[in-house]
Design a protein around this motif. Structure first.
Motif, PDB file in Angstrom:
ATOM      1  N   GLN A  42     -12.210  55.347 -60.329  1.00 49.99           N
ATOM      2  CA  GLN A  42     -11.248  54.283 -60.629  1.00 49.99           C
ATOM      3  C   GLN A  42     -11.579  53.633 -61.969  1.00 49.99           C
ATOM      4  N   LEU A  43     -10.538  53.168 -62.638  1.00 48.31           N
ATOM      5  CA  LEU A  43     -10.713  52.373 -63.859  1.00 48.31           C
ATOM      6  C   LEU A  43     -10.833  50.925 -63.412  1.00 48.31           C
ATOM      7  N   ILE A  44     -11.921  50.280 -63.799  1.00 44.67           N
ATOM      8  CA  ILE A  44     -12.147  48.885 -63.393  1.00 44.67           C
ATOM      9  C   ILE A  44     -11.895  47.975 -64.591  1.00 44.67           C
ATOM     10  N   VAL A  45     -10.954  47.034 -64.428  1.00 43.74           N
ATOM     11  CA  VAL A  45     -10.630  46.081 -65.486  1.00 43.74           C
ATOM     12  C   VAL A  45     -10.765  44.674 -64.917  1.00 43.74           C
ATOM     13  N   ASP A  46     -11.477  43.838 -65.587  1.00 42.47           N
ATOM     14  CA  ASP A  46     -11.727  42.477 -65.077  1.00 42.47           C
ATOM     15  C   ASP A  46     -12.272  42.529 -63.658  1.00 42.47           C
ATOM     16  N   GLY A  47     -13.171  43.520 -63.435  1.00 42.81           N
ATOM     17  CA  GLY A  47     -13.869  43.585 -62.146  1.00 42.81           C
ATOM     18  C   GLY A  47     -13.058  44.211 -61.024  1.00 42.81           C
ATOM     19  N   LYS A  48     -11.795  44.594 -61.296  1.00 50.74           N
ATOM     20  CA  LYS A  48     -10.962  45.127 -60.207  1.00 50.74           C
ATOM     21  C   LYS A  48     -10.381  46.490 -60.570  1.00 50.74           C
ATOM     22  N   PRO A  49     -10.140  47.354 -59.562  1.00 56.01           N
ATOM     23  CA  PRO A  49      -9.492  48.640 -59.858  1.00 56.01           C
ATOM     24  C   PRO A  49      -8.147  48.393 -60.543  1.00 56.01           C
ATOM     25  N   PHE A  50      -7.842  49.214 -61.536  1.00 53.30           N
ATOM     26  CA  PHE A  50      -6.624  49.010 -62.328  1.00 53.30           C
ATOM     27  C   PHE A  50      -5.867  50.321 -62.437  1.00 53.30           C
ATOM     28  N   LEU A  51      -4.588  50.290 -62.107  1.00 55.30           N
ATOM     29  CA  LEU A  51      -3.735  51.472 -62.271  1.00 55.30           C
ATOM     30  C   LEU A  51      -2.948  51.285 -63.563  1.00 55.30           C
ATOM     31  N   ALA A  52      -3.169  52.173 -64.521  1.00 57.31           N
ATOM     32  CA  ALA A  52      -2.484  52.022 -65.811  1.00 57.31           C
ATOM     33  C   ALA A  52      -1.054  52.556 -65.711  1.00 57.31           C
ATOM     34  N   LEU A  53      -0.106  51.617 -65.613  1.00 58.71           N
ATOM     35  CA  LEU A  53       1.323  51.960 -65.591  1.00 58.71           C
ATOM     36  C   LEU A  53       1.746  51.913 -67.050  1.00 58.71           C
ATOM     37  N   ALA A  54       1.687  53.036 -67.687  1.00 56.91           N
ATOM     38  CA  ALA A  54       1.670  53.046 -69.150  1.00 56.91           C
ATOM     39  C   ALA A  54       2.842  53.775 -69.766  1.00 56.91           C
ATOM     40  N   GLY A  55       2.899  53.638 -71.082  1.00 57.74           N
ATOM     41  CA  GLY A  55       3.853  54.367 -71.916  1.00 57.74           C
ATOM     42  C   GLY A  55       3.235  54.500 -73.295  1.00 57.74           C
TER      43      GLY A  55
END
Ligand code: DGJ
Length: 591
Positions: A42-55
Motif C-alpha cells: 500500500q501507498l501510505i500518505v499522512d500515515g494512512k493507506p492512499f488510493l491514487a485516483l489519478a490522471g
C-alpha cells in the motif's frame, strides 16, 4: 420514507466531497512510503493507506504555472485526488549547476491549494526512449555526454513517428538522439539534478506531502536496433555478465519470472560467461543486456534522489511487445534491418528480475496500458512477484471507469491514471463517477487489500459470466442484460463498454457490492446447507467510512431475490452524478 432518502442523497454528495482528495491531510510527519499488508503493498500518505485516483497531464502542461491555473479546479471537480505532472530537466537546470525551481514551486503550491496530490514525472535522460528533455548544455556536449549508436543494416526508426519521412538504412555507426546508458557522465549529471530536485521538494513540501510519488524518466528503452552498438556498449556486451546479476539469479532461481527463467534455462543455467554464453544468441539477450544497463543507470539516479528524500519511485513501461522474452529468444536473431525495435530493455513485466537486481532503488515497475484486448493480461503480468500494480497511463471514459474499480478491487492497485486528462474541455463524467465511488469505499478497500476478502470483476459486453471466490461464498458475476423486448430478442450490446464491480466480504455472510451493469448470484463454498439466498439487500453510500443506508431492495431490484443487481442509480433518490450502485448484502443458507 421520501424525506429520509432526500436527506440521505444530499448528505451523501456533501460529505463525499469531503472524503475525496487530500483534505484529510493529518499533518502526520511520516513521509509518503510503501507498506506491506498481507499480499498487498500500500501507498501510505499522512500515515494512512492512499488510493491514487489519478490522471496524467499532457507532457508539458506543468512547465507553465499560468497554463495550469484554469486546469486545477476542473481536475478537483473531476474527482481526481492525484495528478501526474511532468518535470523537465532542461527547465530545472538550464545551466549546469544552476537550478531554477520557480515553476515547480508554483505547480506544487497550486496543486496543494486545490487539494490535489502530485506524482512528479522526472523527464530527464529519456522520454519515450529518446532524449528530448536534457538541457542544451548536455545535448550540445556530445563528447562529454555520449549518445547511443545503431549500426549498419539497422534503420534509425523513431517508432512513434508522426511524420512519414522515409528512413534510410545506416552504413557504419550512427549516433541517435538517445543518451547512452553506458556513460557515467550522463548518469551522474542526471542523478545530480534529480538529487537537487528531491532535496528541494523535501524543503518546500516535506511536511505537506503534496508530492507522494516520483516517476523516473518515461518509457525508457533502446530503439532503432536490438541494442546500443556504441563502442562502450560493445565492450560491455563482449564482457562477462556482472556478478551482481548472476548472484541475484542464483539466489532467486526458484522464484524468477517464469518467462525470463526459461531464457536462462534454455541456455543451460550457466552461472558465469558473456551475455550470449549465459542467455543464448538472440535479441532476447540484447534486451536483457539493455534492461540491466537501464536498471543500473536508473537505480543510481533513484538512489541519489532517495538519499535526499526517500519517497516511492516507479518506472513506467511502453509495452512494446506482446510476445514474452522466452518467445523472443526462441525466435532467434531476425534477418538484418527488419524489426522495429523500441523501448528495448524498458521495465517490461518479464524483466522484473533484471530490474530488481540492477535497480532495487526503483520500487515499482508500472505498465502504460493502452491496449483494450490485453488490459487484464497486463495487470496480471505486472501484479506478481511482489510488484504492486500502479497504472500511470491508460484510457479514460467508460472503459477507464470500469477498469479503475477492477484494478483496486482485484489487484490491490496503488493507483490508476488515464493519460492527457487536461486535454478535454469537459470533465470525464464516467471516470469521475467511478472515482467518486472508489473514494467512498477507500477506507474499506484499504482495510481489505491483501487479505483475500476482496475481489472485483471486469466484463466486456459479450463476456460470459465469471466465478470468483470471496470469503465464504463463490460469486457468479454476469453482464446485466437489458430486459428482452416483447419480440423476445435482446437488444445487441456489441458496442457497450465493459462493466465492473467490486466485492468485499465484510462478514461471514455479508458483502459490500459496488459497481454497475452486472448481476451477482452466490453459492456457499464452506460446509453446511448447500443453497444461498438473499436475506437482505440495502442500497446506500459511505460517508467518511460510515454506511448510510438508502432503499431496501427486493422484488424488481433483485429479480425477486434471485440476484444482486448493480445498475446505474436512477430515480428520485439517485445521488446526482453517481454512476454506480453500492449495496450491502446479507446472505442465508438453506437446503
Ligand atoms: C506514452 C508516453 O508515455 C506519454 O508521455 C505520451 O507520449 C503518450 N505515449 C502519447 O501521448
Amino acid at each position: 420514507m421520501k424525506a429520509r432518502n432526500l436527506s440521505w442523497g444530499a448528505l451523501v454528495c456533501g460529505l463525499a466531497l469531503l472524503a475525496t482528495g487530500c483534505s484529510t491531510r493529518s499533518g502526520s510527519t511520516e513521509i509518503p512510503h510503501l507498506r506491506k499488508q498481507g499480499t498487498a503493498t500500500q501507498l501510505i500518505v499522512d500515515g494512512k493507506p492512499f488510493l491514487a485516483l489519478a490522471g496524467e497531464l499532457g507532457n508539458n502542461s506543468a512547465t507553465s504555472v499560468e497554463c495550469m491555473k484554469p486546469a486545477w479546479p476542473k481536475l478537483a471537480e473531476a474527482k481526481f485526488n492525484t495528478v501526474l505532472a511532468g518535470v523537465s530537466w532542461a527547465q530545472i537546470e538550464p545551466q549546469e549547476g544552476k537550478f531554477d525551481f520557480t515553476v515547480l514551486d508554483g505547480i506544487i503550491r497550486d496543486a496543494h491549494s486545490s487539494n490535489l496530490h502530485l506524482a512528479l514525472l522526472w523527464f530527464a535522460s529519456w522520454k519515450n526512449g529518446l532524449s528530448s528533455y536534457p538541457p542544451p548544455w548536455v545535448k550540445k556536449d556530445f563528447d562529454r555526454f555520449p549518445r547511443a549508436q545503431i549500426t549498419g543494416g539497422e534503420t534509425p526508426w523513431p517508432v512513434l513517428t508522426i511524420s512519414e519521412v522515409p528512413h534510410v538504412p545506416v552504413v557504419g555507426n550512427l549516433s541517435i538522439e538517445l543518451l547512452s546508458t553506458f556513460s557515467d557522465a550522463n548518469r551522474d549529471a542526471d542523478a545530480h539534478a534529480f538529487a537537487a530536485m528531491m532535496r528541494h521538494i523535501k524543503e518546500v513540501d516535506g511536511r505537506e506531502h503534496t508530492v507522494i510519488l516520483i516517476q523516473l524518466e518515461n518509457e525508457v528503452g533502446f530503439q532503432g536496433g536490438s541494442r546500443d552498438r556504441s563502442p562502450a556498449a560493445n565492450t560491455a556486451f563482449a564482457g562477462p555478465v556482472p556478478t551482481e546479476l548472476m548472484d541475484y539469479l542464483q539466489q532467486h532461481k526458484d522464484t524468477l519470472i517464469p518467462e525470463f527463467r526459461q531464457v536462462w534455462e534454455a541456455a543451460g543455467f550457466k552461472t558465469s560467461g558473456t551475455w550470449e554464453e549465459v542467455f543464448g544468441e538472440s535479441p532476447a539477450t540484447d534486451e536483457i543486456f539493455e534492461a540491466w544497463s537501464y536498471a543500473r543507470y536508473m537505480g543510481r539516479v533513484a538512489g541519489a534522489g532517495k538519499a535526499e528524500y526517500p519517497i516511492p519511485i516507479f518506472a513506467n513501461a511502453a509495452l512494446p511487445r506482446a510476445a514474452t522474452i522466452a518467445e523472443v529468444a526462441k525466435k532467434g536473431r531476425e534477418p538484418a534491418g527488419t524489426p522495429r525495435y523500441f523501448a528495448v530493455g524498458g521495465p517490461m513485466a518479464d524483466m522484473l528480475d533484471v530490474w530488481r537486481a540492477g535497480g532495487p532503488q526503483v520500487d515499482v515497475l508500472s505498465p502504460d496500458i493502452y491496449s483494450d484486448r490485453e488490459f487484464v493480461a497486463w495487470c496480471e503480468k505486472y501484479h506478481r512477484n511482489g510488484n504492486p500494480l500502479l497504472i500511470p497511463e491508460t484510457r479514460g471514459g467508460p472503459e477507464g471507469a470500469a477498469r479503475a474499480l477492477y484494478v483496486f478491487g482485484r489487484h490491490d492497485a496503488i493507483g490508476f491514471s488515464p493519460m492527457g486528462v487536461d486535454r478535454s474541455a469537459t470533465p470525464d463524467q464516467d471516470l469521475a463517477g467511478s472515482y467518486e465511488l472508489i473514494s467512498q469505499l477507500a477506507p474499506l478497500i484499504a482495510e481489505h487489500q491483501g487479505t483475500g476478502t476482496m475481489s472485483a470483476v471486469l466484463l466486456g459486453p459479450n463476456d460470459p459470466p465469471q466465478k470468483i471466490q470471496v470469503g465464504n461464498y463463490t460469486l457468479e458475476v454476469a453482464v446485466l442484460r437489458p430486459r428482452r423486448a416483447p419480440s423476445g430478442e435482446s437488444p445487441s450490446q456489441a458496442t457497450a463498454p465493459s462493466v465492473s464491480a467490486i466485492f468485499i466480504a465484510t462478514g461471514p455472510d455479508e458483502y459490500i457490492a459496488a459497481g454497475s451493469g452486472v448481476t451477482v448470484s452466490f453459492s456457499p463454498n464452506t460446509p453446511g446447507p448447500p443453497l444461498a439466498g438473499l436475506a437482505s439487500v440495502e442500497e446506500g453510500a459511505f460517508v467518511n467510512g460510515r454506511w448510510v443506508p438508502g432503499r431496501g431492495l427486493a422484488g424488481d431490484e433483485s429479480d425477486e431475490g434471485q440476484y444482486v443487481i448493480l445498475r446505474r442509480p436512477s430515480g428520485c433518490c439517485a445521488p446526482p452524478g453517481s454512476t454506480k450502485s453500492i449495496q450491502r448484502v446479507t446472505l442465508y443458507r438453506y437446503r
